[in-house]
Structure formats: structure tokens, C-alpha cells
Design a protein around this motif. Structure first.
Motif, PDB file in Angstrom:
ATOM      1  N   GLN A 207       0.831  -1.200   0.000  1.00  0.00           N
ATOM      2  CA  GLN A 207       0.000   0.000   0.000  1.00  0.00           C
ATOM      3  C   GLN A 207       0.869   1.255   0.000  1.00  0.00           C
ATOM      4  OE1 GLN A 207      -2.488  -2.229   3.267  1.00  0.00           O
ATOM      5  NE2 GLN A 207      -3.515  -0.286   2.856  1.00  0.00           N
ATOM      6  N   PHE A 238      -6.224  -3.946   2.971  1.00  0.00           N
ATOM      7  CA  PHE A 238      -7.006  -3.560   4.159  1.00  0.00           C
ATOM      8  C   PHE A 238      -6.118  -3.127   5.316  1.00  0.00           C
ATOM      9  CE2 PHE A 238      -8.953  -7.323   2.012  1.00  0.00           C
ATOM     10  CZ  PHE A 238      -9.825  -6.603   1.211  1.00  0.00           C
ATOM     11  N   GLY A 239      -4.904  -2.687   5.002  1.00  0.00           N
ATOM     12  CA  GLY A 239      -3.976  -2.242   6.046  1.00  0.00           C
ATOM     13  C   GLY A 239      -2.841  -3.210   6.281  1.00  0.00           C
ATOM     14  N   PHE A 344      -2.684  -1.632  11.313  1.00  0.00           N
ATOM     15  CA  PHE A 344      -3.881  -1.073  10.698  1.00  0.00           C
ATOM     16  C   PHE A 344      -4.742  -2.175  10.109  1.00  0.00           C
ATOM     17  CE2 PHE A 344      -0.172   1.728  10.036  1.00  0.00           C
ATOM     18  CZ  PHE A 344      -0.542   2.775  10.844  1.00  0.00           C
ATOM     19  N   MET A 345      -6.012  -2.167  10.391  1.00  0.00           N
ATOM     20  CA  MET A 345      -6.955  -3.012   9.666  1.00  0.00           C
ATOM     21  C   MET A 345      -8.236  -2.208   9.489  1.00  0.00           C
ATOM     22  SD  MET A 345      -8.032  -6.962  10.312  1.00  0.00           S
ATOM     23  CE  MET A 345      -9.634  -7.604   9.831  1.00  0.00           C
ATOM     24  N   ARG A 346      -8.675  -2.138   8.287  1.00  0.00           N
ATOM     25  CA  ARG A 346      -9.780  -1.291   7.797  1.00  0.00           C
ATOM     26  C   ARG A 346     -10.577  -0.603   8.914  1.00  0.00           C
ATOM     27  NH1 ARG A 346     -13.780  -3.103   2.886  1.00  0.00           N
ATOM     28  NH2 ARG A 346     -14.197  -1.029   2.125  1.00  0.00           N
ATOM     29  N   ALA A 347     -10.439   0.711   8.940  1.00  0.00           N
ATOM     30  CA  ALA A 347     -10.953   1.527  10.034  1.00  0.00           C
ATOM     31  C   ALA A 347     -10.404   1.000  11.357  1.00  0.00           C
ATOM     32  CB  ALA A 347     -12.472   1.576  10.054  1.00  0.00           C
ATOM     33  N   PRO A 348      -9.064   1.054  11.489  1.00  0.00           N
ATOM     34  CA  PRO A 348      -8.398   0.397  12.621  1.00  0.00           C
ATOM     35  C   PRO A 348      -8.956   0.831  13.982  1.00  0.00           C
ATOM     36  CG  PRO A 348      -6.777   1.226  11.056  1.00  0.00           C
ATOM     37  CD  PRO A 348      -8.106   1.737  10.606  1.00  0.00           C
ATOM     38  N   ALA A 501      -1.403   4.346   0.789  1.00  0.00           N
ATOM     39  CA  ALA A 501      -2.835   4.182   0.514  1.00  0.00           C
ATOM     40  C   ALA A 501      -3.471   3.611   1.764  1.00  0.00           C
ATOM     41  CB  ALA A 501      -3.058   3.271  -0.688  1.00  0.00           C
ATOM     42  N   GLY A 502      -3.669   4.451   2.751  1.00  0.00           N
ATOM     43  CA  GLY A 502      -4.283   4.040   4.015  1.00  0.00           C
ATOM     44  C   GLY A 502      -5.048   5.217   4.571  1.00  0.00           C
ATOM     45  N   GLY A 503      -5.850   4.951   5.572  1.00  0.00           N
ATOM     46  CA  GLY A 503      -6.622   6.032   6.170  1.00  0.00           C
ATOM     47  C   GLY A 503      -7.572   6.688   5.179  1.00  0.00           C
ATOM     48  N   GLU A 720     -12.984   3.313   4.279  1.00  0.00           N
ATOM     49  CA  GLU A 720     -13.113   2.659   5.569  1.00  0.00           C
ATOM     50  C   GLU A 720     -14.441   2.872   6.282  1.00  0.00           C
ATOM     51  OE1 GLU A 720      -8.778   2.547   7.423  1.00  0.00           O
ATOM     52  OE2 GLU A 720      -8.990   3.954   5.779  1.00  0.00           O
TER      53      GLU A 720
HETATM   54 MO1  MOS Z   1      -6.156   1.222   5.915  1.00  0.00          MO
HETATM   55  S1  MOS Z   1      -6.466   0.011   7.566  1.00  0.00           S
HETATM   56  O1  MOS Z   1      -5.545   2.568   6.618  1.00  0.00           O
HETATM   57  O2  MOS Z   1      -5.307   0.280   4.830  1.00  0.00           O
END
Ligand code: MOS
Length: 758
Positions: A207, A238-239, A344-348, A501-503, A720
Motif C-alpha cells: 500500500q 485492508f492495512g 492497521f486493519m480497515r478503520a483500525p 494508501a491508508g486512512g 473505511e
Molecule cells: Mo487502511 S487500515 O488505513 O489500509
């Protein structure tokens, strides 16, 4: 006037990479055609705590076709320790003889074929010094630590919550728990490393290609410019996919053999190789007046982490801001156990913490005899209750009202256990969803050719969300082209850097950089057009010229072909590089990306506004009166998340999130063997997720929202938010169906045994 766009943004468009994906042309990390690779297989620890006294490799070496075996004795000193998901310390692998957790990498066998490597790996004999591990909360030997969270801003706090709670007319005081979960993306964790002299190319799903690049370089002690990371497509993340321990070892294996080495880790190994959603506990106290006005909110969370890491998700940062409440205290603790470091896991943060808050809100509504939607309305806020700043926009009650209308909520009998359909108990529940609007730095290289074709390169990431299509739409919109005229290249660290590519920041961050590059091109064309003698636009104001319908257009309906307009600027294509650093981030943030720092502007950390997206979930559960079986025939979810670039892929994101929320509520949990601190159900047969038959009707409502404060394009991000709060909506519906309040996830038959069965 700059190109305001608007003609393509917000119109549904099929994925530009759809054909490549369904025909197999899309290249995932392990698809790269490599000449004569050797194959790696990981040996992982079968104990969770201790040391390696020695390893007997003779049996493994005697398997014909084995090329090399790496372990701490022969390569340990060649890689520096990795960093955790928070940039802090984390567990090590083969750097030393230490065992931190079950499933830790302790050797890498390399062979002519995958099968040989696997057979030899099973013949590695390890002599362990075994210590008793602590598996999770309450295990002997765990260490608790109180965190000062949120990067120096401290725990969200306002007023005197303890006193207000004591004095409150109506109180809820409850504990909630959420389980361990693993991402289990369809694509496994793979790494292929190829050296060309001093230059290393890594093909690996990630990511954050720039983060993987700089992390590998730092661990190997080489210059980051010597490393290229390629990740054009990611089969779900997904993190879970980013800088990690294995990459450096595969690079070292390839160097030792002077030959490319390819690793595809197994599904079960993935549970220990990477991060996961840690199990959490919550203590929530809510006080209110008889009219339902909140007077006190106290939220304390506990999260499990590894021994060396203090990683936490600290979701109180969001729960503290959900409702107008004058007295709030929060606190976060981590509990160190002998486990791999979570991440991190989707909407951690929001997935577990909002379960606690939204369950407590439902308990309060019941205690007050108040409709749960009305309770949210009474406590809705347009300013952040912690710091008093305005929300950039907040359409929470519009989401509740539109979803409630579609769902038919007004027909609900509020008495628990009162709605039945034959053998089935029927329950209706709802909950708030939210996710902060993060924004990251991004750069892009854009060219526009005289034939009206545009190409854009940026080190963004297609993790399944439709990211290529988002960028193509924005470029086409701003350059006045068709989406088909734009070629987007991403997932390569040779391209200009983009944040992780997170959050849910990717659409906003890449769109802003792409739009900036487009404006730079428009400006150069327009300036040349007004300055040139004999041009139809000579002497005009460049700001009044736009790119539309593959032409340059000006006031009075004047137009000119792109080829003519471009020829004044360049003999061939015009090429620009644009960098966008969101206002509120330090000016050197792009430079930071070159060091692999992934600074994001957080929606609750801003100095001007608090920026959150909002949503509301409504679910119907049906529980069989004798068997206790739970079904979810229908869901209605509404979201207000600012500008939606592509409603087609956005719909899939929202729906996928809602479905994952149902999974999280009713099915998903990683089971832990408490004696050995080991994951038990580390495969897709035993790690239960929904199949089509488990999912009924899922309706998604897009609540229109214009937000000119969140960022210049009003994009809030949607990756998320879909999952958040669904777990609570289901638990609230289960309470409504049965009168049983289930405060731990996933909800199982034994948690809500109907009267008829006992
Ligand atoms: Mo997301 S858990 O910030 O890939």
C-alpha cells in the motif's frame, strides 16, 4: 477562471483496469515473469517465546535442489531491525536468536522449485529454549502500559466527566470487547527480488511503494535510489500490506545466490508474518439528563500489542467527538503480550471503539425510553466538543433520516422482543458510522500530447478500490478529455511519490495532485495562447481559457484545436510534474516521502476544522426462536462523504464495508490458543467470513454533501467508513429482537439463547 470540472466527477464510470483484471493482464506482485527464479519457503517459529539454541540443517540441505538456507547465524547481522506500523520498535525476525511470537520467520530455505523448498523447510530441526508465553488479556505475564496518545495532543478531554457522571440522572456503565481479526486478503503475501549489480527491484504487493523502498534500503544499509518497488495491482490489503520483515531477507537471499528469488508465503504463515486487528476491551460510562442530553462520557480502551511495540489505534480520538457532550475523559492502555505486532486493519480505530460507544448509546436510548435516532439528534453537534472547532461538514442526521425513511424505521415497536414473524424474532437496530478525513502529500508527472492523449504517472496504489479510475476521471475532467484518453500508471517507486494508501486518503490525495498538474498544463497552454500573435485568444486573459471537449476554449465561444494550442508550448507533448502538500502539513512533507515517512494530515488533528465523514447503518436481524440462528435479511446504510469522484466504485466500497461490518459482528474472530499464544484458525476454512448466502439486501444511500473546508476538491474518502458502526447496529438489533444485550463480538448463538429453546 480555472477549469472547475464537474462534467465527469460524480458520474459513474466502469473501472479503467476492469478488462485487464478479468483477462489476467493485470500483473500482481508474484505474476511478474522472472527468468529462472529460485523459490523461497519460510520456516517459522513453533514457539511463541524463547530463543533458538541451534538449528540442524543437514536434513534440509540433503534434499536435492536446495540452494541455500538463511538463518540468524549466517545472515542475521546483514539486516537492521525493522520498524513497527507506528514507526516505533517492533519484533525482530532473523536478526538475532530471539523468539517474540509464534509464526516468526526463523529461516528461509531457497531451492530450485517451490516444492523442494517446502520439503526442505519441513526438515529444518530447531532446538529452542522455550519460555512460557503470555497470549492475551489476563494471561500471566502480560504487561499493561497507559498510553499518552495522539502524538503529543494527549487524550481527548473536556470538562469534569467523573463529577458529571456521578451527578447524572440516567447512567450507563458497561464493558465491551472485540476480538482479534486478520485481514485475509485474497492475494497472499509475496516478494520477488531481482538484483542488477547494485540495483535491487522488488515486486511485492504494498500500500506504500515508497515506504517499502525506503524501508528495504534502510534495513539493508543501501541508498534508497538503488531500490525500485513495483506493485501495480494489490489483491486486497485492508492495512496489511506495507513495509515488513520478509522483504529484506528475500533480497539477501537473491544477493547470495546472484539469482532472482521468489516467495509466496502460505495463508497460515500470513497470520504471523503481518499485522492484524488486535483484540480490545472498553469501559464506557455515559451520563445523561432525563431528556437524553449527554452530560458525561468516559471511554477507556485496552488493546493488545507485542512486547517491544506500543502500537495502538486509540479510537477514543473519534468517540470523544461523536456527540455534543460537555464533559469527556478518555484513556488508552496497551497490554504487551508474546504476539506479533498488530497494525492497521480497515478503520483500525473506529471499528472497535465505535462498537463500544454505539452500543452504549443504544443502551442509553433503551434506559431513557427514547428512540435511538432521536437520541443522536438531541446530541448532534456542529462543533467539535473537545476543541470547539467547527466540523468541516457534518451530515450525520441527514444520513439517519434518509436511511430511516428507506428502512421503514417508523414502523418499529421499541419494546424488545415485540416484533415476530412466525418462528423468527425480528430486531431492528441502528448505529452511527464515521471516519476521519486524512490527506497526504502526493506528486504526479503528467503529459498531454497534441493528439489529445494524456498520460499520468504517480506512485499511487490500486488496492482494489478503483484508484486508477479515480485519477483517470480527474485528469479527463480537468483537461477536458474523455476518460478513455487518459492513461494512468501507478504502483512503481520510479514514479513521483504518493503517501501510503491508508486512512482512506488516497482518492483525495491523488486527485489533488492530479488536478494541480492539470492546472499547470492548462495555465501553460493558456498563457502561450494569449501571448502569441495571430492566436484567436491573443491579448486575452489566460484565466478565462479552459480545456473542454479536447479543445482550448475561450470567451465568446472561440475554440482552437489542442494540437495548435500545444504547439506553441512544445514540439511534442507538454510534460509537468506537480507536487501537492496539503495545507496544514509541513512544507518539507514531500521530501519526507523520499525518506519513507508517511505524514498524513489527520481529520481530528487539524488546526482549522475537525474533518470527519459520517454515516448511519440500519439493520434487520431475524433470530430463530428455537435454534437461535441469526440472519440479516436487510441493511440500509447512508453515507455523507463529500465529493464522490466515481459513484460506481464508491457504491462497491460502501457495500463491501457494510458487509465486512456484518462479518465482524457475527462471524469473524481469530481464535488464540492461550497456552501457546498461537493462532488456531489460521486458514479460510476455519476463519469464518460471510458467503453470498449470509448476505441479504444491502442498500446504500449517497447523501449529497459539499464540503469546501475539508480540502479544495471536497473529497472526504470512503474506503473505511462503510465498516464502522455496523457491528453495533447488529448488536443493537439483536437486543431489540431478544432483550439480550451482547457486549462482545462476534455475536454467537450461545450469547442470545431465545426463551423458546431453554
Ligand atoms: Mo487502511 S487500515 O488505513 O489500509
Amino acid at each position: 477562471m480555472v477549469n472547475e470540472g464537474g462534467s465527469l466527477i460524480g458520474k459513474p464510470h466502469v473501472r479503467v483496469d476492469g478488462v485487464a483484471k478479468v483477462t489476467g493482464r493485470a500483473r500482481y506482485g508474484s505474476d511478474e515473469p522472472i527468468i529462472r527464479p529460485a523459490y523461497a519457503y519460510l520456516v517459522t517459529s513453533s514457539i511463541a517465546k524463547g530463543r533458538i539454541r541451534g538449528m540442524s540443517l543437514d536434513g534440509a540441505r540433503s534434499v536435492p535442489g536446495v540452494l541455500d538456507i538463511l538463518n540468524f547465524q549466517n545472515v542475521g547481522s546483514q539486516a537492521k531491525a525493522p520498524l513497527g506500523p507506528d514507526g516505533g520498535p517492533t519484533t525482530t525476525t532473523m536478526e538475532t536468536d530471539m523468539i517474540w511470537h509464534d509464526g516468526q520467520i526463523i529461516a528461509v530455505v531457497v531451492a530450485e522449485t517451490y516444492e523442494v523448498a517446502r520439503e526442505a523447510a519441513r526438515k529444518v530441526v530447531v532446538d529452542y529454549v522455550v519460555e512460557r508465553p503470555a497470549a492475551t488479556f489476563d494471561s500471566p505475564g502480560v504487561q499493561a502500559e497507559v498510553l499518552k496518545v495522539n502524538a503529543g495532543r494527549g487524550d481527548p478531554k473536556v470538562g469534569d466527566a467523573a463529577a458529571a457522571f456521578t451527578a447524572a440522572e440516567v447512567k450507563i456503565d458497561a464493558h465491551y470487547t472485540t476480538p482479534t481479526q486478520h485481514h485475509n486478503a485474497m492475494e497472499l503475501f509475496t516478494t520477488t527480488c531481482v538484483w542488477d549489480g547494485p540495483k535491487l527491484t522488488v515486486y511485492e504487493p504494498t500500500q506504500f511503494v515508497w515506504g517499502t523502498k525506503t524501508s528495504v534500503a534502510a534495513r539493508l544499509g543501501i541508498d534508497p535510489t538503488m531500490v525500485r518497488v513495483v506493485s501495480q495491482y494489490v489483491g486486497g490489503a485492508f492495512g496489511s500490506k506495507g513495509p515488513n520483515a520478509r522483504t529484506a531477507w528475500i533480497a539477501i537471499a537473491a544477493k547470495r545466490l546472484n539469482r532472482p528469488v521468489k516467495l509466496v508465503a502460505t495463508r497460515d504463515q500470513g497470520f504471523g508474518l503481518h499485522t492484524y486487528r488486535a483484540e480490545t476491551r472498553h469501559h464506557v460510562k455515559v451520563g445523561a439528563t432525563r431528556e437524553g442530553k449527554l452530560t458525561a462520557l468516559m471511554h477507556e480502551g485496552w488493546e493488545v500489542t507485542s512486547r517491544p511495540s506500543s502500537y495502538s489505534v486509540s479510537g477514543t480520538d473519534v468517540t470523544a467527538r461523536m456527540y455534543a457532550c460537555p464533559n469527556v475523559t478518555t484513556k488508552v492502555n496497551v497490554v504487551h503480550a508474546d504476539r506479533n505486532t498488530p497494525g492497521f486493519m480497515r478503520a483500525p480505530a473506529e471499528t472497535p471503539y465505535m462498537f463500544a460507544l454505539e452500543s452504549a448509546m443504544d443502551e442509553l436510548a433503551h434506559e431513557l425510553g427514547m428512540d435511538p435516532v432521536e437520541l443522536r439528534r438531541v446530541n448532534d453537534a456542529q462543533t467539535d466538543p473537545i476543541n470547539g472547532m467547527p466540523f468541516s461538514s457534518r451530515s450525520l442526521m441527514k444520513c439517519f433520516d434518509q436511511a430511516a425513511a428507506r428502512f421503514g424505521w417508523s414502523k418499529r415497536d421499541s419494546t424488545p422482543g415485540s416484533m415476530r414473524d412466525g418462528d423468527w424474532l425480528v430486531g431492528w437496530g441502528c448505529a452511527t458510522s464515521t471516519y476521519p478525513c486524512y490527506l497526504g502529500p502526493a506528486a504526479a508527472r503528467l503529459s498531454l500530447a497534441p493528439n489529445g492523449k494524456a498520460m499520468i504517472q504517480l506512485a499511487g496504489h490500486e488496492i482494489g478500490t478503483g484508484a486508477y479510475t479515480v485519477v483517470a476521471i480527474v485528469v479527463a475532467d480537468r483537461l477536458g478529455l474523455k476518460v478513455e484518453d487518459v492513461t494512468v500508471s501507478m504502483g512503481d517507486s520510479d514514479y513521483p511519490p504518493v503517501a501510503v494508501a491508508g486512512g482512506s486518503n488516497n482518492a483525495a490525495s491523488t486527485s489533488l495532485a492530479a488536478a494541480k498538474a492539470c492546472e499547470e498544463i492548462r495555465h501553460r497552454i493558456a498563457k502561450a495562447a494569449v501571448q502569441a500573435v495571430g492566436s484567436p485568444f491573443a491579448g486575452g486573459n489566460p484565466a478565462t481559457l479552459t480545456l473542454a471537449d479536447s479543445k482550448l476554449a475561450g470567451p465568446g465561444g472561440k475554440t482552437e484545436s489542442l494540437a495548435n494550442a500545444i504547439s506553441r508550448v512544445s514540439g511534442g507533448p507538454i510534460e509537468v510534474i506537480a507536487e501537492n502538500t496539503p495545507e496544514g502539513l509541513p512544507a518539507d512533507t514531500i521530501a519526507g516521502l523520499h525518506q519513507g515517512k508517511f505524514a498524513l494530515l489527520g481529520g481530528t488533528a487539524r488546526k482549522d476544522v475537525t474533518a470527519l465523514a459520517f454515516g448511519a447503518h440500519f439493520v434487520e436481524v431475524r433470530i430463530h426462536g428455537r435454534t437461535g440462528e441469526i440472519r440479516v435479511p436487510r441493511v440500509v446504510s447512508a453515507f455523507a462523504a463529500g465529493t464522490i469522484i466515481n459513484p460506481l466504485t464508491a457504491y462497491s466500497q460502501f457495500m463491501g464495508g457494510a458487509i465486512w461490518g456484518l462479518s465482524s459482528a457475527l462471524l469473524e474472530a481469530t481464535e488464540i490458543d492461550h497456552r501457546d499464544a498461537r493462532y488456531i484458525n489460521d486458514n479460510l476454512a476455519d476463519y469464518v467470513i460471510p458467503v453470498n448466502a449470509d448476505i441479504g439486501q444491502v442498500d446504500v444511500i449517497f447523501v449529497p454533501e459539499e464540503d469546501n473546508r475539508v480540502n479544495p476538491m471536497g473529497i472526504k474518502g470512503i474506503g473505511e467508513i462503510g465498516i464502522v458502526g455496523m457491528n453495533a447496529a447488529v448488536a443493537n438489533a439483536v437486543f431489540h429482537a431478544t432483550g439480550q444485550r451482547v457486549r462482545q463480538l462476534p455475536i454467537r448463538i450461545e450469547d442470545h439463547i431465545p426463551d423458546e429453546r431453554t
